[in-house]
Design a protein around this motif. Sequence first.
Motif, PDB file in Angstrom:
ATOM      1  N   ARG A 128       0.822  -1.208   0.000  1.00 53.11           N
ATOM      2  CA  ARG A 128       0.000   0.000   0.000  1.00 53.11           C
ATOM      3  C   ARG A 128       0.858   1.260   0.000  1.00 53.11           C
ATOM      4  NH1 ARG A 128      -5.274  -0.175   1.444  1.00 53.11           N
ATOM      5  NH2 ARG A 128      -5.225   1.909   0.539  1.00 53.11           N
ATOM      6  N   TYR A 129       1.972   1.197   0.739  1.00 56.30           N
ATOM      7  CA  TYR A 129       2.880   2.335   0.829  1.00 56.30           C
ATOM      8  C   TYR A 129       4.313   1.836   0.672  1.00 56.30           C
ATOM      9  CZ  TYR A 129      -1.190   4.590   2.924  1.00 56.30           C
ATOM     10  OH  TYR A 129      -2.464   5.084   3.160  1.00 56.30           O
ATOM     11  N   TYR A 153      -1.360   2.104 -14.250  1.00 57.05           N
ATOM     12  CA  TYR A 153      -1.596   3.524 -14.343  1.00 57.05           C
ATOM     13  C   TYR A 153      -0.875   4.222 -13.201  1.00 57.05           C
ATOM     14  CZ  TYR A 153      -5.563   3.036 -17.603  1.00 57.05           C
ATOM     15  OH  TYR A 153      -6.362   2.792 -18.698  1.00 57.05           O
ATOM     16  N   GLN A 196      -1.456   7.814 -10.913  1.00 52.25           N
ATOM     17  CA  GLN A 196      -2.472   8.811 -10.616  1.00 52.25           C
ATOM     18  C   GLN A 196      -1.832   9.981  -9.900  1.00 52.25           C
ATOM     19  OE1 GLN A 196      -5.553   7.467  -7.946  1.00 52.25           O
ATOM     20  NE2 GLN A 196      -6.734   9.342  -8.135  1.00 52.25           N
ATOM     21  N   GLY A 231      -5.485  13.108 -13.313  1.00 52.72           N
ATOM     22  CA  GLY A 231      -6.242  11.879 -13.508  1.00 52.72           C
ATOM     23  C   GLY A 231      -5.325  10.675 -13.566  1.00 52.72           C
ATOM     24  N   LEU A 232      -5.719   9.705 -14.362  1.00 55.20           N
ATOM     25  CA  LEU A 232      -4.932   8.486 -14.519  1.00 55.20           C
ATOM     26  C   LEU A 232      -4.237   8.494 -15.869  1.00 55.20           C
ATOM     27  CD1 LEU A 232      -7.112   7.696 -12.326  1.00 55.20           C
ATOM     28  CD2 LEU A 232      -6.855   5.361 -13.168  1.00 55.20           C
ATOM     29  N   MET A 277       0.860   7.786  -6.942  1.00 51.99           N
ATOM     30  CA  MET A 277       0.019   6.633  -6.652  1.00 51.99           C
ATOM     31  C   MET A 277       0.001   5.768  -7.906  1.00 51.99           C
ATOM     32  SD  MET A 277      -2.198   4.877  -4.802  1.00 51.99           S
ATOM     33  CE  MET A 277      -3.352   5.695  -3.705  1.00 51.99           C
ATOM     34  N   LEU A 323      -1.651   2.477  -9.793  1.00 53.93           N
ATOM     35  CA  LEU A 323      -2.831   1.633  -9.798  1.00 53.93           C
ATOM     36  C   LEU A 323      -2.700   0.544 -10.856  1.00 53.93           C
ATOM     37  CD1 LEU A 323      -5.541   4.428  -9.562  1.00 53.93           C
ATOM     38  CD2 LEU A 323      -4.989   2.788  -7.781  1.00 53.93           C
ATOM     39  N   GLY A 354     -15.432  -2.584 -18.406  1.00 53.38           N
ATOM     40  CA  GLY A 354     -14.798  -1.703 -17.442  1.00 53.38           C
ATOM     41  C   GLY A 354     -13.618  -2.372 -16.761  1.00 53.38           C
ATOM     42  N   TYR A 355     -12.794  -1.561 -16.116  1.00 54.89           N
ATOM     43  CA  TYR A 355     -11.638  -2.060 -15.390  1.00 54.89           C
ATOM     44  C   TYR A 355     -12.029  -2.490 -13.975  1.00 54.89           C
ATOM     45  CZ  TYR A 355      -8.709   0.494 -18.801  1.00 54.89           C
ATOM     46  OH  TYR A 355      -8.101   0.964 -19.934  1.00 54.89           O
ATOM     47  N   PHE A 392      -9.884  -2.387 -10.540  1.00 51.52           N
ATOM     48  CA  PHE A 392      -8.646  -1.794 -10.041  1.00 51.52           C
ATOM     49  C   PHE A 392      -8.225  -2.414  -8.710  1.00 51.52           C
ATOM     50  CE2 PHE A 392      -7.544   1.799 -12.699  1.00 51.52           C
ATOM     51  CZ  PHE A 392      -8.709   2.054 -13.393  1.00 51.52           C
ATOM     52  N   GLY A 393      -6.918  -2.426  -8.482  1.00 53.81           N
ATOM     53  CA  GLY A 393      -6.393  -2.709  -7.167  1.00 53.81           C
ATOM     54  C   GLY A 393      -6.501  -1.472  -6.275  1.00 53.81           C
ATOM     55  N   SER A 394      -6.084  -1.621  -5.034  1.00 53.13           N
ATOM     56  CA  SER A 394      -6.208  -0.528  -4.061  1.00 53.13           C
ATOM     57  C   SER A 394      -5.134   0.532  -4.195  1.00 53.13           C
ATOM     58  CB  SER A 394      -6.187  -1.096  -2.634  1.00 53.13           C
ATOM     59  OG  SER A 394      -7.307  -1.937  -2.436  1.00 53.13           O
ATOM     60  N   GLY A 395      -4.128   0.233  -4.998  1.00 50.13           N
ATOM     61  CA  GLY A 395      -3.104   1.235  -5.250  1.00 50.13           C
ATOM     62  C   GLY A 395      -1.882   1.078  -4.358  1.00 50.13           C
ATOM     63  N   PHE A 403     -17.802   5.931 -19.116  1.00 52.84           N
ATOM     64  CA  PHE A 403     -17.760   5.331 -17.788  1.00 52.84           C
ATOM     65  C   PHE A 403     -17.650   6.416 -16.714  1.00 52.84           C
ATOM     66  CE2 PHE A 403     -16.711   1.045 -19.370  1.00 52.84           C
ATOM     67  CZ  PHE A 403     -16.183   1.343 -20.608  1.00 52.84           C
ATOM     68  N   TYR A 413     -16.226   6.243 -12.662  1.00 56.07           N
ATOM     69  CA  TYR A 413     -15.629   5.479 -11.582  1.00 56.07           C
ATOM     70  C   TYR A 413     -15.629   6.335 -10.313  1.00 56.07           C
ATOM     71  CZ  TYR A 413     -13.671   2.170 -14.980  1.00 56.07           C
ATOM     72  OH  TYR A 413     -13.503   1.226 -15.963  1.00 56.07           O
ATOM     73  N   GLN A 424      -8.326   4.007  -1.531  1.00 54.31           N
ATOM     74  CA  GLN A 424      -8.759   2.821  -2.265  1.00 54.31           C
ATOM     75  C   GLN A 424      -8.538   3.015  -3.750  1.00 54.31           C
ATOM     76  OE1 GLN A 424     -12.644   1.266  -1.332  1.00 54.31           O
ATOM     77  NE2 GLN A 424     -12.523   1.911   0.806  1.00 54.31           N
ATOM     78  N   GLY A 425      -8.664   1.916  -4.490  1.00 53.74           N
ATOM     79  CA  GLY A 425      -8.627   2.000  -5.944  1.00 53.74           C
ATOM     80  C   GLY A 425      -9.952   2.488  -6.487  1.00 53.74           C
ATOM     81  N   LEU A 426     -10.079   2.516  -7.798  1.00 54.89           N
ATOM     82  CA  LEU A 426     -11.305   2.979  -8.439  1.00 54.89           C
ATOM     83  C   LEU A 426     -12.290   1.831  -8.578  1.00 54.89           C
ATOM     84  CD1 LEU A 426      -9.060   5.067  -9.369  1.00 54.89           C
ATOM     85  CD2 LEU A 426     -10.514   5.458 -11.356  1.00 54.89           C
ATOM     86  N   LEU A 481     -15.997   0.779 -10.583  1.00 54.57           N
ATOM     87  CA  LEU A 481     -16.908   1.161 -11.653  1.00 54.57           C
ATOM     88  C   LEU A 481     -18.269   1.526 -11.069  1.00 54.57           C
ATOM     89  CD1 LEU A 481     -17.330   1.391 -14.732  1.00 54.57           C
ATOM     90  CD2 LEU A 481     -18.059  -0.996 -14.705  1.00 54.57           C
ATOM     91  N   PHE A 511     -14.289   9.884 -11.288  1.00 50.19           N
ATOM     92  CA  PHE A 511     -13.564   9.997 -12.549  1.00 50.19           C
ATOM     93  C   PHE A 511     -14.464   9.604 -13.709  1.00 50.19           C
ATOM     94  CE2 PHE A 511      -9.272  10.790 -11.150  1.00 50.19           C
ATOM     95  CZ  PHE A 511      -9.252  10.307  -9.849  1.00 50.19           C
ATOM     96  N   PHE A 529      -8.936   9.029 -19.090  1.00 49.62           N
ATOM     97  CA  PHE A 529      -9.609   9.436 -17.861  1.00 49.62           C
ATOM     98  C   PHE A 529      -9.578  10.955 -17.725  1.00 49.62           C
ATOM     99  CE2 PHE A 529     -10.383   5.541 -15.445  1.00 49.62           C
ATOM    100  CZ  PHE A 529      -9.640   4.622 -16.164  1.00 49.62           C
ATOM    101  N   GLY A 530     -10.649  11.486 -17.135  1.00 50.81           N
ATOM    102  CA  GLY A 530     -10.640  12.874 -16.748  1.00 50.81           C
ATOM    103  C   GLY A 530      -9.777  13.080 -15.511  1.00 50.81           C
ATOM    104  N   ALA A 531      -9.596  14.334 -15.137  1.00 53.56           N
ATOM    105  CA  ALA A 531      -8.711  14.669 -14.011  1.00 53.56           C
ATOM    106  C   ALA A 531      -9.353  14.390 -12.656  1.00 53.56           C
ATOM    107  CB  ALA A 531      -8.298  16.125 -14.091  1.00 53.56           C
TER     108      ALA A 531
END
Lengths: 114, 116
Positions: free
Chosen positions: A9-10, A35, A37, A42-43, A88, A90, A102-103, A105-108, B34, B36, B42-44, B46, B90, B106-108
């Motif tokens: 996580r960190y 990705y 972030q 954004g990503l 960060m 992801l 859709g994706y 994602f993991g927690s980052g 989409f 998110y 946490q992650g993103l 959907l 997002f 993705f948007g910002a």
Amino acid sequence: DVKVTQSSRYLVKRTGEKVFLECVQDMDHENMFWYRQDPGLGLRLIYFSYDVKMKEKGDIPEGYSVSREKKERFSLILESASTNQTSMYLCASKIIAEGGDGYTFGSGTRLTVV
Amino acid sequence: AQSVTQLDSQVPVFEEAPVELRCNYSSSVSVYLFWYVQYPNQGLQLLLKYLSGSTLVKGINGFEAEFNKSQTSFHLRKPSVHISDTAEYFCAVSEALGAGGFKTIFGAGTRLFVKA
């Protein structure tokens, strides 16, 4: 549900270190992505992979590489970490490459390079 | 999509009030759209997606979004927000590439802050 797990996580690393970020997904997804972030940006896609041992550059691949030796695991490698790689990170996967999926994602992993 | 613009970086709103998070995109081809949500640390996840058909799509947690092709917009709405909706949202657009495959932009992000 599909789960995408990022091992850390960190992380805090020193400039010049080689850094490995690990990602594992527990479904049979062929497509995996990394990705980064950043606030206000954004990503942004670093690398992606559609199959084992296959990799494609994303929009910002400089300073990074990836490894996909097994279908479930996709690793991001910072060859020589620099402070501008503090971010960060992801990991994501998706069932098919087709755009309507859709994706997941993991927690980052929040990486700080000092 | 050549670009995805989320028009507000931050949206403060009181609990139980309605909210709209705006998203515009530019693209010369058909797209998939989409939203998110990212809760703190946490992650993103959907929230919802538009592929085709009805332009009003419903997602999780009471959110919905409307696709407007003429205005190239995909705004996210909720009629009554809760404290637990505080998160970053997002917008993302996926379009077909000429050589095959798809590209997602993705948007910002828009940070929604719900106040008691």
